[in-house]
Structure formats: C-alpha cells, structure tokens
Design a protein around this motif. Structure first.
Motif, PDB file in Angstrom:
ATOM      1  N   GLN A 185       9.462   1.114  -3.761  1.00 44.18           N
ATOM      2  CA  GLN A 185       9.649   1.059  -2.613  1.00 44.18           C
ATOM      3  C   GLN A 185       8.455   0.003  -1.936  1.00 44.18           C
ATOM      4  OE1 GLN A 185      11.974   2.607  -0.787  1.00 44.18           O
ATOM      5  NE2 GLN A 185      12.764   3.478  -2.870  1.00 44.18           N
ATOM      6  N   LEU A 186       9.015  -0.882  -1.209  1.00 49.65           N
ATOM      7  CA  LEU A 186       8.080  -1.813  -0.573  1.00 49.65           C
ATOM      8  C   LEU A 186       6.892  -1.199  -0.103  1.00 49.65           C
ATOM      9  CD1 LEU A 186       7.471  -4.887  -0.262  1.00 49.65           C
ATOM     10  CD2 LEU A 186       8.899  -4.649   1.833  1.00 49.65           C
ATOM     11  N   PRO A 187       5.976  -1.535  -0.351  1.00 50.32           N
ATOM     12  CA  PRO A 187       4.512  -0.767   0.299  1.00 50.32           C
ATOM     13  C   PRO A 187       4.313  -1.415   1.601  1.00 50.32           C
ATOM     14  CG  PRO A 187       4.103  -2.227  -1.604  1.00 50.32           C
ATOM     15  CD  PRO A 187       5.101  -2.318  -1.488  1.00 50.32           C
ATOM     16  N   PRO A 188       3.644  -0.828   2.499  1.00 50.60           N
ATOM     17  CA  PRO A 188       3.220  -1.159   3.665  1.00 50.60           C
ATOM     18  C   PRO A 188       2.091  -2.544   3.676  1.00 50.60           C
ATOM     19  CG  PRO A 188       2.211   0.627   3.493  1.00 50.60           C
ATOM     20  CD  PRO A 188       2.896   0.480   2.376  1.00 50.60           C
ATOM     21  N   ARG A 224      -0.988  -7.082  -0.347  1.00 51.09           N
ATOM     22  CA  ARG A 224      -0.050  -5.899   0.088  1.00 51.09           C
ATOM     23  C   ARG A 224       0.128  -5.099  -0.937  1.00 51.09           C
ATOM     24  NH1 ARG A 224       5.257  -4.834   3.181  1.00 51.09           N
ATOM     25  NH2 ARG A 224       4.945  -6.734   4.431  1.00 51.09           N
ATOM     26  N   PHE A 225       0.120  -5.899  -2.302  1.00 49.92           N
ATOM     27  CA  PHE A 225       0.507  -5.087  -3.661  1.00 49.92           C
ATOM     28  C   PHE A 225      -0.807  -4.455  -4.349  1.00 49.92           C
ATOM     29  CE2 PHE A 225       4.423  -7.396  -2.272  1.00 49.92           C
ATOM     30  CZ  PHE A 225       5.340  -6.278  -2.809  1.00 49.92           C
ATOM     31  N   LYS A 226      -1.925  -4.894  -3.748  1.00 46.48           N
ATOM     32  CA  LYS A 226      -3.060  -4.189  -4.501  1.00 46.48           C
ATOM     33  C   LYS A 226      -3.135  -2.678  -4.576  1.00 46.48           C
ATOM     34  CE  LYS A 226      -8.040  -3.826  -4.262  1.00 46.48           C
ATOM     35  NZ  LYS A 226      -9.515  -3.882  -3.460  1.00 46.48           N
ATOM     36  N   PRO A 227      -3.235  -2.211  -5.590  1.00 45.11           N
ATOM     37  CA  PRO A 227      -3.069  -0.370  -5.653  1.00 45.11           C
ATOM     38  C   PRO A 227      -4.183   0.115  -4.873  1.00 45.11           C
ATOM     39  CG  PRO A 227      -3.904  -1.396  -7.647  1.00 45.11           C
ATOM     40  CD  PRO A 227      -3.540  -2.718  -6.963  1.00 45.11           C
ATOM     41  N   ASP A 228      -3.946   1.304  -4.364  1.00 43.58           N
ATOM     42  CA  ASP A 228      -4.881   2.130  -3.687  1.00 43.58           C
ATOM     43  C   ASP A 228      -5.855   2.934  -4.391  1.00 43.58           C
ATOM     44  OD1 ASP A 228      -3.495   1.501  -1.226  1.00 43.58           O
ATOM     45  OD2 ASP A 228      -2.135   2.838  -1.407  1.00 43.58           O
ATOM     46  N   PHE A 266       9.767  -9.823  -7.076  1.00 40.24           N
ATOM     47  CA  PHE A 266      10.183  -8.937  -6.314  1.00 40.24           C
ATOM     48  C   PHE A 266      11.725  -9.082  -6.127  1.00 40.24           C
ATOM     49  CE2 PHE A 266       5.802 -10.060  -5.057  1.00 40.24           C
ATOM     50  CZ  PHE A 266       5.214  -9.110  -5.400  1.00 40.24           C
ATOM     51  N   PRO A 267      12.382  -8.021  -5.896  1.00 47.32           N
ATOM     52  CA  PRO A 267      13.797  -7.709  -5.652  1.00 47.32           C
ATOM     53  C   PRO A 267      14.225  -8.652  -4.388  1.00 47.32           C
ATOM     54  CG  PRO A 267      12.958  -5.642  -5.631  1.00 47.32           C
ATOM     55  CD  PRO A 267      11.890  -6.479  -5.931  1.00 47.32           C
ATOM     56  N   GLU A 268      15.239  -9.252  -4.355  1.00 46.63           N
ATOM     57  CA  GLU A 268      15.975  -9.975  -3.287  1.00 46.63           C
ATOM     58  C   GLU A 268      15.978  -9.346  -1.951  1.00 46.63           C
ATOM     59  OE1 GLU A 268      19.693 -11.441  -4.190  1.00 46.63           O
ATOM     60  OE2 GLU A 268      18.732 -12.459  -6.109  1.00 46.63           O
ATOM     61  N   ALA A 269      16.161  -7.957  -1.675  1.00 45.20           N
ATOM     62  CA  ALA A 269      16.080  -7.368  -0.616  1.00 45.20           C
ATOM     63  C   ALA A 269      14.869  -7.552   0.158  1.00 45.20           C
ATOM     64  CB  ALA A 269      16.419  -5.774  -0.898  1.00 45.20           C
ATOM     65  N   TRP A 270      13.586  -7.803  -0.509  1.00 46.23           N
ATOM     66  CA  TRP A 270      12.229  -7.756   0.124  1.00 46.23           C
ATOM     67  C   TRP A 270      11.907  -9.312   0.389  1.00 46.23           C
ATOM     68  CZ3 TRP A 270       8.655  -4.735  -4.044  1.00 46.23           C
ATOM     69  CH2 TRP A 270       9.322  -3.275  -4.037  1.00 46.23           C
ATOM     70  N   HIS A 271      12.755 -10.143  -0.012  1.00 49.61           N
ATOM     71  CA  HIS A 271      12.266 -11.450   0.346  1.00 49.61           C
ATOM     72  C   HIS A 271      12.234 -11.940   1.793  1.00 49.61           C
ATOM     73  CE1 HIS A 271      13.724 -12.922  -4.119  1.00 49.61           C
ATOM     74  NE2 HIS A 271      12.821 -11.911  -3.752  1.00 49.61           N
ATOM     75  N   LYS A 272      12.964 -11.631   2.601  1.00 45.37           N
ATOM     76  CA  LYS A 272      13.059 -11.871   4.064  1.00 45.37           C
ATOM     77  C   LYS A 272      11.635 -11.465   4.713  1.00 45.37           C
ATOM     78  CE  LYS A 272      15.763 -12.124   8.128  1.00 45.37           C
ATOM     79  NZ  LYS A 272      17.219 -11.685   8.667  1.00 45.37           N
ATOM     80  N   GLU A 273      11.261 -10.398   4.322  1.00 44.51           N
ATOM     81  CA  GLU A 273       9.973  -9.971   4.882  1.00 44.51           C
ATOM     82  C   GLU A 273       8.611 -10.483   4.156  1.00 44.51           C
ATOM     83  OE1 GLU A 273       7.758  -5.271   5.539  1.00 44.51           O
ATOM     84  OE2 GLU A 273       9.682  -5.485   4.917  1.00 44.51           O
ATOM     85  N   LEU A 274       8.802 -10.524   2.901  1.00 46.82           N
ATOM     86  CA  LEU A 274       7.663 -11.210   2.077  1.00 46.82           C
ATOM     87  C   LEU A 274       7.454 -12.639   2.441  1.00 46.82           C
ATOM     88  CD1 LEU A 274       7.978  -9.186  -1.130  1.00 46.82           C
ATOM     89  CD2 LEU A 274       6.264  -8.778   0.710  1.00 46.82           C
ATOM     90  N   ALA A 275       8.343 -13.153   2.579  1.00 49.36           N
ATOM     91  CA  ALA A 275       8.405 -14.713   2.417  1.00 49.36           C
ATOM     92  C   ALA A 275       7.376 -15.236   3.530  1.00 49.36           C
ATOM     93  CB  ALA A 275       9.741 -15.493   2.770  1.00 49.36           C
ATOM     94  N   PRO A 276       7.366 -14.760   4.902  1.00 41.41           N
ATOM     95  CA  PRO A 276       6.487 -15.417   5.811  1.00 41.41           C
ATOM     96  C   PRO A 276       5.069 -14.758   5.660  1.00 41.41           C
ATOM     97  CG  PRO A 276       7.931 -13.636   6.872  1.00 41.41           C
ATOM     98  CD  PRO A 276       8.522 -13.885   5.299  1.00 41.41           C
TER      99      PRO A 276
END
Length: 667
Positions: free
Chosen positions: A15-18, A78-82, A52-62
């Motif tokens: 799942q795309l993390p915040p 965003r992807f640094k682990p907690d 990353f999956p194509e479904a995330w690209h629109k949010e991640l690109a900017p």
C-alpha cells in the motif's frame, strides 16, 4: 515473525505509504547542483517511478519532481521505513543464511543516525558517500537479502539491486559496484548529472560497501599518522605534550582528529565552520573544549602549551583565520594538516573564509560561480599562511583529502621547484606508505554481530594475545608498527571508540590478520564468542586502492595513475572466499581520482570459514605488497621476500635495480 522482520520481508510496501515531512532535527545533505535539462529532469522522475506500480505514478511524480527541485536528488523520503535504524543483533534479521543477515546488519549500521552524517539521504560520511541513492533501493535490497540462499549472489549497481542470480556456495553473496563510469564521463559534473538522473552514486570508500564502522576507523588511521608525524619532528624521547597539531574539519570525517590527537598525546586545534557539527562532536566526547572567539583561542592555546597539556580544542570558525592569526601571534605549530572534504569543494566540502556557514550554503546553490571563486581565493589565502608557518619549521602534510590538489587548481603557491610535484608530501608518501602500507600493515577491522560488548572485549583480548606473540618473533623492521597497535588495542575500550555496532580496528599485516581472524573463528566454534564476526577493512590500505594523490602516492615508477591493483584485488578476493566484494570510482580524494576495492567476510566458526580467511586475507594484502615491490619500494621488497620465504607457493616477480649514472646521459 516480528513487525520489523515483516517489514523487511515485504520490501516495497503493498500500500502506498503517506507522504512524510522532513524531520525537524534532520541534518540535510547539501543541496546538489541544478544541472539537468528539462528533458533530463523528466528522465530522472521516470527512472525513479520504475520502482513502483503504475497506479502510484500520478501521485508520486510531482512529489519526486519537487524533491529533485528542492534537494537536487530524488531520495524518496516517503518510503523511509518507520522502524529505528541501527545494527540489531544478527539473530533479529529475517534471513536464510547468516551471511545475508550479517550484510543486513552492516547496512543498517551505516544508516544509523548515530553513525551516518546525513541519514535521511542515505549518506554515511564525506558529504556524499552514499549507501544507496534512494529508499526504494534500500527496501528492495533488504528484501533480496532476506530471500537469498547460499547458492545465489545479489548484484548491486551503484545502490540499485539488479537482482539475485544463481551462483554457488563458494561465490560472494553480494557484488557491489559504485560509480563505474566510462573514463571520459568521470569528471565531477558527470557525477552531479548521472547521480541526479538516478543511475550512479558515489560510494566513498566504505559507505557504499557497508563497511563504515563510525569514526573509530578514521581515529585509528589518524592516530597512527599523528604519532609518526610527531616522531618525524621531535627529538628521540621528546614528548608531544604541549606540541600543537592544527587542522580543520569535524563534519564528514566524524571528529577523528581531536580524538586521535589526544591518543597521540599532543594539543589538537581543529577548526569547524558548522556549529552543529562542532557541538555534536563535543557532545559525543570526541573533542574536549569548544571556543568561538579567535582571541580566546589564542589565550587558551598559549596556556595549553605552557602547561604541556594533552587537550583537543574545537574552534567554531574558519581555519584560514586561525593560520593567519597564529602567525601574527607567533604561536609555533609543530604539525599542520587539513581534513575538510575537498574532494567535493563546490557543494559543501570546503567553506571559504569571509563567508558564514549560512551564507556559503545559499551562495553555492544560487550563485555557484561566485562561490567557486570564493573557495579558490580562500585556498590561496590558506596556503599562503601555511607557507609562512612552514618557513618557521612547521611540518605540514596533505591528509589525502585533495587539499593540495585543489590548491594547485586554484593557482595557490603549492608547487615544488620542478613544477610537477607538490611542495608538501601526502601523509602516505612520508608516513603511512613507507612505515605501514609497504610492509603490509593496514586497517583490519571486525564487527561482533551479537551486538554484545562482552564479545568485543573477548576479540580485543584475542587480538592482543596474537599480536604480542607475533611481536616477540618479528624482525626489527616492523617492531614499531606492532608496538603502536598493541598500545592501540590495549587502550581501545577505555578510549570509548564504539559508535553504532560493536566494532574494532587495528593495523596488521597478512600474518597478523590471518592469525587474529583464525583465532576469532576458533573462539566462535567453541562458543567463547557468541555469534559470527564480520571481517573487513577500510579501502585505505595496502592493496585495495589505486589513488595517485593518497594511497599510492608513494609509487614512483609512473604507475600510480593505473588502477590494475584495485581491480585485481576485488576479483582475487571474490574467488578466494570473500562474503561480499565492492569496487568504487571515487573516495576521499574525489570522483574520477581514485578506484577503491573492498570486501566483507563472515566468520561463523566453521572449518570452511577458516580455509577461506587464510586464502583471501593472504591475497588481499600481498597483492599490494607485490605491486609496491615492483615499483622498487625497498620496504615492500623486504616484506614480499620475507613472505615468499614463509609461503613457498607464492612466487612474485622482483625488480632489478638500475644505477642512476647508467641513465644520466641517455637523452
């Protein structure tokens, strides 16, 4: 399976993390050059999105485009682990082999905020020495290591895990390359461009090969250097107490110099322009006192000289001011050097006199050409002040950080009369080369994967016992080296050198490294050491590095600009038993100026490990001694002939020496 282990095994989250805000207490890396064209910036984002999956690209690109604009790189914050980043005991890592688990431990140690210089950007030290380019690479690499069997090898392309490939139990578990460029594309701006594109990285010397053990490694090399530098300038039996070592840099090299100066027994004065870096080193106990006023520094220095103190003083300000002011105040400096990160002079490695830390950080981004002029003007001022001191008897040496190289490029008065050589030696030419590297002595290091300080104490005791035995039978030529390292290891615990993992370093030759490692392996087999031990070294060593301005600066047959030794080293180590091997373009003297080879080896108490360590450590050292002997270095000739007597299977080509008068009238 624990939550930590589940996150490791997961790799890229399903799942795309915040989105994460940059931490307020973070220590951001300097902003990199805005060097890409519009089309290249699109390519950089495209390159980042392929993780990353194509479904995330629109949010991640900017978001990635904004990171590129803000930082000059796409780090994927965003992807640094907690979970907390540190070297856990080896048993806590989800892995099918203890070799893979040990590598995971070493990676996390290199990214531990207590160890790493810019942990949010995956940069361990030196301002740009990266373990990975981005957090996606970290997540994928840890997942691959968790899945790896003893018949697979993970191939790492400049931080990118290309994948697990079938191999064999005898093969390395990981092969690392960093910054391997076509030669005509290996200039500093090439690194800026291709790193921004996300296709290469600068692994420094030990960051990109997961072998950085915090400041201890640098402290040891610096202590050996300063001790021997004092021996060069002082009378026999004269104490360094009350004698001054003046230098600069408490950031990228972790404050090693003040700690090493204390161990060597003199007065260390180290200037640092970044107040936070100076305060961090003071809080960590690496420097004794902080001063912010130049006149108070003069008063405190004179007091320390008069009282023959052993003390380290950090001046929060520019070292150029110190050199100039000490000359005006007639303060005699016995030793002088510099350890600012001049391999990276235009992006935070060196701060020019006359500008504040904040002003410099703004100018280097908004007006880089003016900043470059200021840096070069500052370097010319610095060398002019140094020249005045050396005329009075100061011994100045280049500490392999490209100081003399950049001064020469700035047009500073630093060339010898022949206009080919520098007027000052590198510390390798005068000290570590003939006194250590040519004899085979270099930075042997190990990490106790249990994380238990008692295991480290046990290894200290084992190493001390082995070295004392070797010293009792060693020839006169290496008695001093043995004694310095016996002193180091016997005092290591009280000097509180551990930061991060339970690690240790000392200088040893092939005999010492092999015997110490085998004794560790036996102790693991008996349960006296409770978990495997990782062996490694800094690439700042006998064989691992071809660097004409540092490690191989005392090679005088014209071959110091070749890189055969480092390449032979990493290939030779790979099939003789190394657990992982690495080869880097770049290191402490800069991108395009050096090739570094390194290794890691896991000792697990097995007979197989005992066989591997003897073959690999033998080659790892003697490869370099043979090259140095072929260059006609007399200490290396002595060392390799002695080794051939001990090892009948070793047969090395030896040079015939030529009398100079035969050559005098030829041309």
């Amino acid at each position: 399976m624990t939550e930590f282990q589940q996150q490791i095994v997961q790799g890229i989250p399903q799942q795309l993390p915040p989105k994460k805000e940059y931490p307020k207490n973070g220590n951001p890396a300097p902003k990199r050059k805005d060097i890409l064209s519009k089309e290249e910036k699109k390519l950089a984002v495209q390159n980042a999105l392929r993780y990353f999956p194509e479904a995330w690209h629109k949010e991640l690109a900017p978001e990635f485009a904004e990171e590129l604009k803000t930082y000059g790189r796409i780090y994927m914050h965003r992807f640094k682990p907690d979970y907390e980043m540190y070297a856990r005991p080896i048993s806590e890592y989800p892995a099918k082999t203890h070799q893979a688990a040990a590598i995971m431990l070493m990676i996390q140690n290199n990214l531990d905020p207590a160890v790493a210089q810019h942990p949010e950007e995956l940069i361990t030290y030196g301002g740009n020495g990266a373990v990975f380019q981005n957090w996606a690479q970290y997540l994928l690499t840890m997942k691959y290591l968790a899945e790896m069997t003893e018949e697979q090898t993970l191939h790492m392309y400049s931080g990118h895990p290309m994948g697990l490939f079938p191999s064999s139990k005898e093969a390395p578990r990981v092969v690392v390359t960093n910054g391997m460029m076509i030669p005509n594309y290996s200039k500093p701006d090439d690194w800026e461009k291709y790193n921004a594109l996300g296709v290469t990285q600068y692994g420094q010397m030990t960051a990109g090969s997961y072998m950085y053990i915090g400041p201890q490694g640098i402290v040891h090399g610096t202590a050996i250097t300063v001790m021997n530098a004092f021996r060069k300038v002082l009378k026999p039996n004269e104490s360094p107490k009350g004698k001054i070592f003046l230098t600069a840099g408490l950031g990228g090299m972790s404050g090693a110099q003040p700690k090493a100066g204390n161990i060597a027994g003199g007065i260390t004065i180290c200037a640092e322009v970044n107040p936070e870096a100076a305060k961090k080193r003071h809080d960590q106990g690496w420097v004794d006192e902080l001063l912010v006023d130049l006149d108070l520094l003069v008063v405190r220095t004179k007091e320390a000289v008069a009282n023959k103190e052993v003390v380290s003083l950090a001046y929060i300000g520019n070292v150029v001011d110190v050199w100039e002011h000490f000359y005006e105040e007639d303060i005699f400096i016995h030793l002088g050097s510099d350890q600012t990160s001049l391999h990276n002079p235009w992006a935070g490695g060196y701060y020019p006199v006359g500008l504040s830390f904040e002003e410099s950080n703004i100018m280097m981004v908004e007006n880089p050409e003016t900043f470059k002029e200021k840096v070069q003007e500052s370097l010319r001022r610095q060398i002019n002040a140094i020249n005045k001191h050396t005329a009075k008897g100061t011994y100045f040496f280049d500490y392999g950080n490209a100081f003399l190289l950049e001064v020469s490029r700035a047009g500073g008065d630093v060339m010898a009369e022949n206009n080919i050589d520098f007027r000052y030696p590198s510390y390798v030419q005068d000290i570590l080369g003939p006194m250590c590297f040519d004899y085979g002595f270099g930075p042997f290091r190990w990490v106790c994967t249990s994380g238990n300080p008692k295991d480290l104490q046990k290894t200290d005791a084992i190493a001390l016992k082995v070295m004392e035995k070797i010293k009792s039978e060693a020839p006169e030529e290496i008695q001093q080296q043995m004694q310095d390292n016996i002193k180091w290891i016997s005092e290591a615990e009280q000097n509180k050198l551990v930061v991060g993992s339970q690690a240790r370093i000392l200088y040893a030759d092939a005999e010492g490294r092999s015997k110490i490692a085998d004794a560790f392996n036996t102790a693991i087999a008996k349960g006296e050491i409770t978990a495997p031990v990782v062996l490694g070294r800094d690439h700042h060593d006998v064989s691992g590095t071809d660097s004409p301005f540092r490690e191989t600066s005392n090679i005088y047959d014209g071959s110091k600009f070749t890189a055969d030794m480092a390449i032979q080293n990493v290939i030779g180590d790979s099939f003789r038993g190394a657990t992982w091997v690495s080869i880097h373009n770049g290191g402490g003297v800069g991108w395009g100026e050096v090739i570094n080879g390194g290794f890691g080896m896991v000792l697990d108490g097995s007979e197989e490990a005992s066989n591997r360590l003897k073959k690999m450590l033998f080659f790892d050292v003697n490869n370099g001694i043979s090259r140095r002997s072929w260059a006609r270095n007399k200490e290396a000739r002595f060392a390799i002939e002695r080794e051939m007597e001990r090892s009948p299977n070793l047969k090395v080509t030896l040079p015939y020496l030529v009398e100079s008068d035969i050559l005098d009238d030829l041309f």
